[in-house]
Scaffold this motif. Sequence first.
Motif, PDB file in Angstrom:
ATOM      1  N   ASN A 188     -10.703   1.156  -0.372  1.00 31.70           N
ATOM      2  CA  ASN A 188     -10.372   1.618   0.982  1.00 31.70           C
ATOM      3  C   ASN A 188      -9.505   0.606   1.718  1.00 31.70           C
ATOM      4  O   ASN A 188      -8.641   0.986   2.516  1.00 31.70           O
ATOM      5  N   LEU A 189      -9.725  -0.696   1.476  1.00 34.14           N
ATOM      6  CA  LEU A 189      -8.880  -1.716   2.091  1.00 34.14           C
ATOM      7  C   LEU A 189      -7.440  -1.611   1.606  1.00 34.14           C
ATOM      8  O   LEU A 189      -6.496  -1.867   2.373  1.00 34.14           O
ATOM      9  N   GLN A 190      -7.250  -1.218   0.365  1.00 32.16           N
ATOM     10  CA  GLN A 190      -5.907  -1.036  -0.163  1.00 32.16           C
ATOM     11  C   GLN A 190      -5.179   0.102   0.542  1.00 32.16           C
ATOM     12  O   GLN A 190      -3.945   0.142   0.552  1.00 32.16           O
ATOM     13  N   ILE A 191      -5.947   0.998   1.148  1.00 34.42           N
ATOM     14  CA  ILE A 191      -5.347   2.089   1.922  1.00 34.42           C
ATOM     15  C   ILE A 191      -5.172   1.691   3.373  1.00 34.42           C
ATOM     16  O   ILE A 191      -4.137   1.956   3.989  1.00 34.42           O
ATOM     17  N   VAL A 192      -6.182   1.022   3.942  1.00 26.82           N
ATOM     18  CA  VAL A 192      -6.204   0.725   5.373  1.00 26.82           C
ATOM     19  C   VAL A 192      -5.104  -0.254   5.772  1.00 26.82           C
ATOM     20  O   VAL A 192      -4.409  -0.046   6.785  1.00 26.82           O
ATOM     21  N   ILE A 193      -4.915  -1.315   4.990  1.00 29.61           N
ATOM     22  CA  ILE A 193      -3.952  -2.357   5.368  1.00 29.61           C
ATOM     23  C   ILE A 193      -2.524  -1.804   5.473  1.00 29.61           C
ATOM     24  O   ILE A 193      -1.853  -2.002   6.507  1.00 29.61           O
ATOM     25  N   PRO A 194      -1.991  -1.074   4.464  1.00 26.02           N
ATOM     26  CA  PRO A 194      -0.652  -0.480   4.645  1.00 26.02           C
ATOM     27  C   PRO A 194      -0.605   0.537   5.778  1.00 26.02           C
ATOM     28  O   PRO A 194       0.410   0.668   6.463  1.00 26.02           O
ATOM     29  N   LEU A 195      -1.741   1.254   5.997  1.00 24.06           N
ATOM     30  CA  LEU A 195      -1.790   2.244   7.070  1.00 24.06           C
ATOM     31  C   LEU A 195      -1.669   1.581   8.433  1.00 24.06           C
ATOM     32  O   LEU A 195      -1.010   2.121   9.341  1.00 24.06           O
ATOM     33  N   ILE A 196      -2.262   0.404   8.603  1.00 22.36           N
ATOM     34  CA  ILE A 196      -2.166  -0.324   9.871  1.00 22.36           C
ATOM     35  C   ILE A 196      -0.720  -0.704  10.157  1.00 22.36           C
ATOM     36  O   ILE A 196      -0.215  -0.517  11.278  1.00 22.36           O
ATOM     37  N   PHE A 197      -0.011  -1.217   9.133  1.00 18.57           N
ATOM     38  CA  PHE A 197       1.376  -1.626   9.334  1.00 18.57           C
ATOM     39  C   PHE A 197       2.280  -0.431   9.627  1.00 18.57           C
ATOM     40  O   PHE A 197       3.169  -0.504  10.482  1.00 18.57           O
ATOM     41  N   SER A 198       2.043   0.684   8.952  1.00 18.03           N
ATOM     42  CA  SER A 198       2.839   1.884   9.232  1.00 18.03           C
ATOM     43  C   SER A 198       2.538   2.420  10.627  1.00 18.03           C
ATOM     44  O   SER A 198       3.422   2.936  11.308  1.00 18.03           O
ATOM     45  N   SER A 199       1.279   2.260  11.074  1.00 21.24           N
ATOM     46  CA  SER A 199       0.911   2.701  12.423  1.00 21.24           C
ATOM     47  C   SER A 199       1.600   1.849  13.481  1.00 21.24           C
ATOM     48  O   SER A 199       2.085   2.373  14.500  1.00 21.24           O
ATOM     49  N   LEU A 200       1.674   0.549  13.255  1.00 17.19           N
ATOM     50  CA  LEU A 200       2.366  -0.333  14.201  1.00 17.19           C
ATOM     51  C   LEU A 200       3.852   0.030  14.291  1.00 17.19           C
ATOM     52  O   LEU A 200       4.442  -0.016  15.379  1.00 17.19           O
ATOM     53  N   GLU A 201       4.429   0.384  13.167  1.00 25.04           N
ATOM     54  CA  GLU A 201       5.845   0.784  13.173  1.00 25.04           C
ATOM     55  C   GLU A 201       6.036   2.078  13.957  1.00 25.04           C
ATOM     56  O   GLU A 201       6.994   2.222  14.713  1.00 25.04           O
ATOM     57  N   ARG A 202       5.084   2.994  13.809  1.00 20.37           N
ATOM     58  CA  ARG A 202       5.171   4.254  14.548  1.00 20.37           C
ATOM     59  C   ARG A 202       5.003   4.021  16.050  1.00 20.37           C
ATOM     60  O   ARG A 202       5.677   4.659  16.871  1.00 20.37           O
TER      61      ARG A 202
END
Length: 276
Positions: free
Chosen positions: A201-215
């Motif tokens: 789940n961490l492998q999913i959450v960490i990239p998701l956080i960075f993509s969310s910041l970009e959005r």
Amino acid sequence: MTNHFIGYQSGRGFLYQLSGASKLIFFILVSVACMTTYDTRLIVLVGLSSLALFKMANIRWQQVSFVIKFIAFFALLNVLMVYLFEPSYGETIYGVKTVLWQGYGRFYLTSQELFYLFNLALKYFCTVPLAVLFLMTTHPSQFASSLNQIGVPYKVAYAVSLTLRYIPDVQEEFYMIRMSQEARGLELSSKEKLMKRIKGNLQIVIPLIFSSLERIDTVSTAMELRRFGKNKKRTWYTYKNFTIADILTIVLAIVIVFITLFLFKWNHGRFYNPWQ
């Protein structure tokens, strides 16, 4: 799948017809009242009323099960930590010592400590359901207008509104990525060991956080290009005037606060003592 997300759920009923401002005032006042008192009778009454409101709002267990389990875990952890640091705090509060378990060394259990820890845990199940009810029955735009209606600057209110709108999107994107990973053979369900699930789940959450910041950066840039924040005031499409039901809701919250103050005087403090 979207029924498992914590966020606004459209529906019909008394709670959905109330203004966001009245629900916000009720939530704040009742939460403060319940967090400041240790009168078991009042806390239980508010907790049972919260469960009745869940029924009125037609909110199913599947929609809030994750949050309730998450809060239950932290409530249990908090109770355990309080006991470990001061196992005799209950007898200090209530002035009586009724030993239920002799224990070892400084660790023993009394009726008073158990009663105090029970009240401490009840506070979570008194205020958290009210917060979940407020989030799931109040449209983000109406919530923003409500904040502005009670004096919060509209820039702050709009930021809160965007956050509430974005939470279900992040949850949906997370579940979509997780389902895609499971379809490729990565096991993330309860069949897998806990540590492997956390790592996956961490492998999913960490990239998701960075993509969310970009959005978020994209949205803020778009708002600046449209000169958001130029004027000191703004109008709201979802603004609702107070009705009789809203006024009665606020009056009920004030009554609960006054009951709390009365119980302070009646109990000679914050704690209800059944041993007196």
